[in-house]
Design a protein around this motif. Sequence first.
Motif, PDB file in Angstrom:
ATOM      1  N   GLY A   1       0.786  -1.227   0.000  1.00 26.79           N
ATOM      2  CA  GLY A   1       0.000   0.000   0.000  1.00 26.79           C
ATOM      3  C   GLY A   1       0.820   1.279   0.000  1.00 26.79           C
ATOM      4  O   GLY A   1       0.260   2.383   0.030  1.00 26.79           O
ATOM      5  N   VAL A   2       2.148   1.191  -0.044  1.00 29.22           N
ATOM      6  CA  VAL A   2       3.006   2.382  -0.042  1.00 29.22           C
ATOM      7  C   VAL A   2       2.876   3.120  -1.378  1.00 29.22           C
ATOM      8  O   VAL A   2       2.891   2.504  -2.444  1.00 29.22           O
ATOM      9  CB  VAL A   2       4.479   1.990   0.218  1.00 29.22           C
ATOM     10  CG1 VAL A   2       5.399   3.203   0.076  1.00 29.22           C
ATOM     11  CG2 VAL A   2       4.620   1.375   1.604  1.00 29.22           C
ATOM     12  N   GLN A   3       2.732   4.450  -1.314  1.00 33.30           N
ATOM     13  CA  GLN A   3       2.543   5.269  -2.511  1.00 33.30           C
ATOM     14  C   GLN A   3       3.635   6.335  -2.614  1.00 33.30           C
ATOM     15  O   GLN A   3       4.157   6.804  -1.604  1.00 33.30           O
ATOM     16  CB  GLN A   3       1.176   5.968  -2.476  1.00 33.30           C
ATOM     17  CG  GLN A   3       0.014   5.025  -2.373  1.00 33.30           C
ATOM     18  CD  GLN A   3      -1.311   5.737  -2.356  1.00 33.30           C
ATOM     19  OE1 GLN A   3      -2.310   5.151  -2.681  1.00 33.30           O
ATOM     20  NE2 GLN A   3      -1.354   7.008  -1.978  1.00 33.30           N
ATOM     21  N   GLU A   4       3.963   6.706  -3.873  1.00 36.02           N
ATOM     22  CA  GLU A   4       4.983   7.731  -4.090  1.00 36.02           C
ATOM     23  C   GLU A   4       4.710   8.448  -5.405  1.00 36.02           C
ATOM     24  O   GLU A   4       4.359   7.810  -6.405  1.00 36.02           O
ATOM     25  CB  GLU A   4       6.371   7.095  -4.123  1.00 36.02           C
ATOM     26  CG  GLU A   4       7.498   8.107  -4.291  1.00 36.02           C
ATOM     27  CD  GLU A   4       8.858   7.431  -4.412  1.00 36.02           C
ATOM     28  OE1 GLU A   4       9.841   8.142  -4.742  1.00 36.02           O
ATOM     29  OE2 GLU A   4       8.941   6.197  -4.189  1.00 36.02           O
ATOM     30  N   LEU A   5       4.876   9.779  -5.377  1.00 36.95           N
ATOM     31  CA  LEU A   5       4.710  10.565  -6.601  1.00 36.95           C
ATOM     32  C   LEU A   5       5.960  10.472  -7.459  1.00 36.95           C
ATOM     33  O   LEU A   5       7.085  10.575  -6.950  1.00 36.95           O
ATOM     34  CB  LEU A   5       4.437  12.032  -6.263  1.00 36.95           C
ATOM     35  CG  LEU A   5       2.983  12.401  -5.956  1.00 36.95           C
ATOM     36  CD1 LEU A   5       2.910  13.830  -5.435  1.00 36.95           C
ATOM     37  CD2 LEU A   5       2.100  12.236  -7.180  1.00 36.95           C
ATOM     38  N   VAL A   6       5.776  10.270  -8.771  1.00 39.33           N
ATOM     39  CA  VAL A   6       6.886  10.156  -9.723  1.00 39.33           C
ATOM     40  C   VAL A   6       6.569  11.038 -10.927  1.00 39.33           C
ATOM     41  O   VAL A   6       5.414  11.121 -11.364  1.00 39.33           O
ATOM     42  CB  VAL A   6       7.082   8.685 -10.171  1.00 39.33           C
ATOM     43  CG1 VAL A   6       8.174   8.580 -11.229  1.00 39.33           C
ATOM     44  CG2 VAL A   6       7.399   7.792  -8.979  1.00 39.33           C
ATOM     45  N   ARG A   7       7.592  11.682 -11.484  1.00 34.27           N
ATOM     46  CA  ARG A   7       7.382  12.495 -12.680  1.00 34.27           C
ATOM     47  C   ARG A   7       7.014  11.601 -13.871  1.00 34.27           C
ATOM     48  O   ARG A   7       7.544  10.504 -14.035  1.00 34.27           O
ATOM     49  CB  ARG A   7       8.657  13.298 -13.002  1.00 34.27           C
ATOM     50  CG  ARG A   7       8.953  14.426 -12.023  1.00 34.27           C
ATOM     51  CD  ARG A   7      10.084  15.302 -12.553  1.00 34.27           C
ATOM     52  NE  ARG A   7       9.775  15.847 -13.859  1.00 34.27           N
ATOM     53  CZ  ARG A   7       8.992  16.935 -14.046  1.00 34.27           C
ATOM     54  NH1 ARG A   7       8.454  17.549 -13.000  1.00 34.27           N
ATOM     55  NH2 ARG A   7       8.774  17.388 -15.261  1.00 34.27           N
ATOM     56  N   LEU A   8       6.124  12.109 -14.709  1.00 33.09           N
ATOM     57  CA  LEU A   8       5.657  11.321 -15.856  1.00 33.09           C
ATOM     58  C   LEU A   8       6.796  10.957 -16.804  1.00 33.09           C
ATOM     59  O   LEU A   8       6.796   9.879 -17.385  1.00 33.09           O
ATOM     60  CB  LEU A   8       4.572  12.092 -16.619  1.00 33.09           C
ATOM     61  CG  LEU A   8       3.149  12.018 -16.046  1.00 33.09           C
ATOM     62  CD1 LEU A   8       2.204  12.875 -16.868  1.00 33.09           C
ATOM     63  CD2 LEU A   8       2.651  10.572 -15.997  1.00 33.09           C
ATOM     64  N   ASP A   9       7.768  11.850 -16.982  1.00 32.44           N
ATOM     65  CA  ASP A   9       8.862  11.547 -17.914  1.00 32.44           C
ATOM     66  C   ASP A   9       9.832  10.504 -17.370  1.00 32.44           C
ATOM     67  O   ASP A   9      10.733  10.053 -18.072  1.00 32.44           O
ATOM     68  CB  ASP A   9       9.600  12.816 -18.323  1.00 32.44           C
ATOM     69  CG  ASP A   9      10.189  13.563 -17.122  1.00 32.44           C
ATOM     70  OD1 ASP A   9      10.118  13.033 -15.992  1.00 32.44           O
ATOM     71  OD2 ASP A   9      10.716  14.674 -17.315  1.00 32.44           O
ATOM     72  N   ARG A  10       9.671  10.117 -16.084  1.00 38.72           N
ATOM     73  CA  ARG A  10      10.520   9.090 -15.480  1.00 38.72           C
ATOM     74  C   ARG A  10       9.765   7.799 -15.177  1.00 38.72           C
ATOM     75  O   ARG A  10      10.358   6.840 -14.666  1.00 38.72           O
ATOM     76  CB  ARG A  10      11.117   9.636 -14.160  1.00 38.72           C
ATOM     77  CG  ARG A  10      12.158  10.729 -14.346  1.00 38.72           C
ATOM     78  CD  ARG A  10      12.726  11.197 -13.009  1.00 38.72           C
ATOM     79  NE  ARG A  10      13.091  10.076 -12.163  1.00 38.72           N
ATOM     80  CZ  ARG A  10      12.627   9.878 -10.912  1.00 38.72           C
ATOM     81  NH1 ARG A  10      11.781  10.727 -10.380  1.00 38.72           N
ATOM     82  NH2 ARG A  10      13.026   8.840 -10.211  1.00 38.72           N
ATOM     83  N   ILE A  11       8.461   7.766 -15.480  1.00 41.19           N
ATOM     84  CA  ILE A  11       7.625   6.657 -14.997  1.00 41.19           C
ATOM     85  C   ILE A  11       8.012   5.321 -15.608  1.00 41.19           C
ATOM     86  O   ILE A  11       7.995   4.284 -14.930  1.00 41.19           O
ATOM     87  CB  ILE A  11       6.116   6.947 -15.226  1.00 41.19           C
ATOM     88  CG1 ILE A  11       5.268   5.928 -14.472  1.00 41.19           C
ATOM     89  CG2 ILE A  11       5.757   6.965 -16.703  1.00 41.19           C
ATOM     90  CD1 ILE A  11       5.478   5.922 -12.985  1.00 41.19           C
ATOM     91  N   VAL A  12       8.385   5.288 -16.871  1.00 39.52           N
ATOM     92  CA  VAL A  12       8.740   4.013 -17.515  1.00 39.52           C
ATOM     93  C   VAL A  12       9.963   3.397 -16.840  1.00 39.52           C
ATOM     94  O   VAL A  12       9.955   2.223 -16.446  1.00 39.52           O
ATOM     95  CB  VAL A  12       8.987   4.202 -19.030  1.00 39.52           C
ATOM     96  CG1 VAL A  12       9.623   2.945 -19.619  1.00 39.52           C
ATOM     97  CG2 VAL A  12       7.687   4.518 -19.743  1.00 39.52           C
TER      98      VAL A  12
END
Length: 454
Positions: free
Chosen positions: A430-441
């Motif tokens: 259940g741990v969540q973290e925000l990631v930039r879209l250009d780094r998601i892959v």
Amino acid sequence: MPRKKSTIVKKGIAKKNIVNTNIKKRRQALQAVKGMRDILPVEMKMWDFIREVIDDTLTPFSYNRIETPILEKTELFERSTGEETDIVQKEMFSFKTKGGEYVTMRPEGTPGIVRAYVENGMSNLIQPVKLYYVGTMYRYEKPQAGRYRQFHQLNLEAIGNSHPVLDAEIIYLFHRILNKLGLGDIEVQINSIGCKECRKEYRSTLVDYFTPKKRQLCEDCKKRLKSNPFRILDCKKEKCINIASGVPPIVDYLCEECGIHFKRVLEYLDEAEIVYNLNTTLMRGLDYYTKTIFEIWPAGDKQSAQSALGGGGRYDNLVKMLGGKETTAVGGALGMERIIEKLKERGIEPKNKKSPDVLLIQLGELAKKKSLKIFENLIESGIYVREALHRDSIKSQLRYADKLGVKFSLILGQKEAQEDMILVRNMYDGVQELVRLDRIVDEIKKRIKSYSKK
């Protein structure tokens, strides 16, 4: 006058009733044609499972996939399958086209393949030409469990070589496919019907044997005694089966060449450790067979011949019969519906496929729009991902993620979409973290790799 008026009124009422009846008929829910059935998505898992086993088994043996038309000229089956066979006389779906051509929905696959071989100049290729296909066939017969008027077959054909190893190879491949599916408990029934020269003497033997017993035969076999006594051996009626059980074996009438060929086929099967039963009364219901013929029965079935999972044999004269050069060939077919029935009977389920790694969850119109491009990037990067674009509630999408068994959910809300960010949620803890879209892959690939090591 009143009587005439009464008649006119009755006609009007009758006409009105007919119209009302026709309207009611049109409003009724339509059903599939008798003997035809839908293959629903839930059933496709079984079909896909079988197709995967087929492809994996045949590829190392250099069998290439081919597709032929469902519609063929009626003459093709009359010339190859045999005008006096039950298929041609009773079971074909044939009609005349608007252009005046007589066509038939294919009742079996081999004639169409041979027609394609001749028409497309495949005799110029390296021989043998090894082909396979899974396709629909059509026969007008009584629908029952595992047997429909529209059904599917896997066909194997090896055209352009007379070596007995190919006869054994076809049987071996069918045996291997069924084993890999979990249907190893089968019986291979095998026989040889020789060549034209062998059968001349044996035909006389059959006539001499069946003539004194003619009154005990079914009506069809009484006709067959005169036109084609070999087909009496293929009759499925119990009284004819019992009578035929005492017929002299055809293997005793084989010429030297056919005898040697059959002996070598059996030797190859012995080496492959395939158990077979030499069934001297076995006869296939198609006129083009020569030499080796076989059927595969579920072991222990009381009416095994009627519930055969498949069969085939050598057909050395068919290519020339359909306008080609003299060319030897061997082939066979497995019935897909019958295989599925047996798998269900034995409680065999297809193996579960790997769960997706990621589910892309979106909230709001802007997120939906951006999700399409994100989804494309994930797919192009080789990440096993699923979408839920038609869903709006985050609760329903997270439930869907649990159902799929994904490792991570990517949650794109309205705010995240505006800021080019996305929330990565680990579905295990259940741990969540925000990631930039250009780094998601790159981030998802790294997390999947790390996840698999746990």
